[in-house]
Scaffold this motif. Sequence first.
Motif, short mmCIF file in Angstrom:
data_model
loop_
_atom_site.label_atom_id
_atom_site.label_comp_id
_atom_site.label_asym_id
_atom_site.label_seq_id
_atom_site.Cartn_x
_atom_site.Cartn_y
_atom_site.Cartn_z
N VAL A 4 1.06 4.40 -2.88
CA VAL A 4 1.16 5.54 -2.85
C VAL A 4 2.07 7.18 -3.07
N ALA A 5 3.26 6.31 -3.03
CA ALA A 5 5.05 6.17 -4.10
C ALA A 5 4.65 6.14 -5.28
N VAL A 6 4.10 5.67 -5.66
CA VAL A 6 3.67 5.63 -7.35
C VAL A 6 2.70 6.30 -7.51
N GLY A 7 2.03 7.02 -6.45
CA GLY A 7 1.01 7.88 -7.08
C GLY A 7 1.52 9.14 -7.19
N GLU A 8 2.06 9.48 -5.79
CA GLU A 8 3.15 10.60 -5.62
C GLU A 8 4.03 10.27 -6.60
N LEU A 9 5.00 10.25 -7.31
CA LEU A 9 5.52 10.23 -7.90
C LEU A 9 4.92 10.56 -9.92
N ALA A 17 -3.31 5.57 -7.23
CA ALA A 17 -3.55 6.63 -5.46
C ALA A 17 -4.95 5.50 -4.76
N HIS A 18 -6.22 5.47 -6.13
CA HIS A 18 -7.43 4.72 -5.44
C HIS A 18 -6.79 2.71 -5.31
N ALA A 19 -6.19 2.21 -5.34
CA ALA A 19 -5.95 1.23 -5.40
C ALA A 19 -5.07 1.49 -3.53
N ALA A 20 -4.33 1.77 -4.04
CA ALA A 20 -3.91 2.32 -2.39
C ALA A 20 -5.33 3.10 -0.98
N GLY A 21 -6.29 3.55 -1.66
CA GLY A 21 -6.75 3.75 -0.65
C GLY A 21 -6.91 4.69 -0.31
N ASP A 22 -6.15 6.03 -1.11
CA ASP A 22 -5.55 7.67 -0.43
C ASP A 22 -6.39 8.42 -1.38
N PHE A 23 -7.94 8.84 -0.94
CA PHE A 23 -8.63 9.58 -1.77
C PHE A 23 -8.25 10.84 -2.34
N PRO A 24 -7.40 12.00 -0.67
CA PRO A 24 -7.02 12.71 -1.66
C PRO A 24 -5.65 13.08 -2.08
N LEU A 25 -5.10 11.88 -2.09
CA LEU A 25 -3.95 12.35 -3.27
C LEU A 25 -4.16 11.95 -4.53
N ALA A 26 -6.04 11.19 -5.02
CA ALA A 26 -6.20 10.95 -5.88
C ALA A 26 -6.85 12.06 -6.52
N GLY A 27 -7.44 12.83 -5.36
CA GLY A 27 -7.74 14.58 -5.68
C GLY A 27 -6.61 15.06 -6.11
N ASN A 28 -5.64 15.61 -5.28
CA ASN A 28 -4.38 16.03 -6.12
C ASN A 28 -4.36 15.80 -7.77
N LEU A 29 -4.32 14.26 -7.66
CA LEU A 29 -4.17 14.14 -9.12
C LEU A 29 -4.85 14.46 -10.36
N LEU A 30 -6.42 14.78 -9.57
CA LEU A 30 -7.46 15.30 -10.74
C LEU A 30 -7.12 16.25 -10.83
N ARG A 67 0.62 -1.17 0.02
CA ARG A 67 0.50 0.63 -0.06
C ARG A 67 0.66 1.18 -0.10
N ARG A 68 2.30 1.36 0.96
CA ARG A 68 2.53 2.43 1.03
C ARG A 68 3.40 2.75 -0.89
N LEU A 69 3.58 1.11 -1.39
CA LEU A 69 4.24 1.96 -2.53
C LEU A 69 3.54 2.04 -3.71
N LEU A 90 -3.44 10.15 -14.89
CA LEU A 90 -4.37 9.38 -14.54
C LEU A 90 -3.62 7.51 -14.19
N ALA A 91 -2.69 7.84 -14.63
CA ALA A 91 -1.80 6.40 -14.21
C ALA A 91 -1.66 7.03 -12.37
N GLY A 92 -1.70 7.81 -12.09
CA GLY A 92 -1.41 8.32 -10.78
C GLY A 92 -2.55 8.43 -9.79
#
Length: 337
Positions: free
Chosen positions: A95-100, A128-141, A91-93, A122-124
């Motif tokens: 999130v790191a992928v989403g942030e990168l 982020a969704h796979a990690a359950g990190d919805f704020p990160l997904a929101g940041n990407l969008l 899960r932490r990996l 969009l890949a991010g």
Amino acid sequence: MLAEGACRVDASNAERVAHEWLVIDPPQVFETRAGRRIGAGLVGKVEARVRELRRLDDFVGGGDLAAVVARELSATVGLLAEAAYKEAVGRRLLVAVGELAQLAGWAYSDAGEHETAARYYLAGVRAAHAAGDFPLAGNLLSCLSYQHANTGKVREAVLMARSASRGAERAATARTRALLADRVAWAHAKAGESREAGRALGAADDAFDCARPGDEDPDWVYWVSRDELDVMAGRCFTELHRPLRAEPLLRAVLARYDAAYVRETALYRTWLADTYLDAGEIEQAVRVAGEALELAARVNSARGRERVAAVRERLRPYLDVAAVRDFEERYRAALAR
């Protein structure tokens, strides 16, 4: 590198650090080759490297940083796909992928490669969704919304920014909500929707006022401050051709802004120049545009160059003014370098 206990990134060493990232294999590559089971220690190194890359973006333009981030993302995706690890580490990996992916999208967008940036964003979102990190997904969008707003896709920008803000609001910290609301405001301002932009700016202020030092903010909002909110408000009012609201905000922040942040200082000066043009203060606009031109020449950012070019186009009807003619000569000389 920071992950191995190295230095703080600042304006004096940013270019050297970026070069080192390009020529030295990241730890993810060694671990993948070794085929070992990975644990929290390596993930901690990956997370530290993401934080360092994010600080590099403060000083290095997207034209120089994009390939660095893409390489780090590829190594981390490889680790995620090939290594063995427990669920919490996975899960932490993710999130790191989403942030990168967000950093890669941001850097490629700054370099003017918008289609590539959109693919990373969009890949991010998926990571982020796979990690359950919805704020990160929101940041990407919301980052993709910001790009759309800046490239003429204003209706898509409004819809995406509003969706990002609403989808993340329950899990987001106050500072994160402020950032997402600011992106909504920008989309509405680019669409010429003054009332909606004003409401979103108010929501950003309200959210920021609720932020507290003990909040568990994600690292990617470290730069969100009262000054940055004021700059966004000033930019929105500039886009809406309301110079009396925009000028005091932009001028006050720029008077105390850290000059080491060259790209942002150049960008913010272009909006201040636009504000002076709207107010009919041509010589003030030329002075500030000249400062932006000099700064933009120091960083490899297509966004900075495009903003200076936009101000130049607005100045060209005033070529009968000596200061404007001088700026035009300086601009052409800069292009010839």
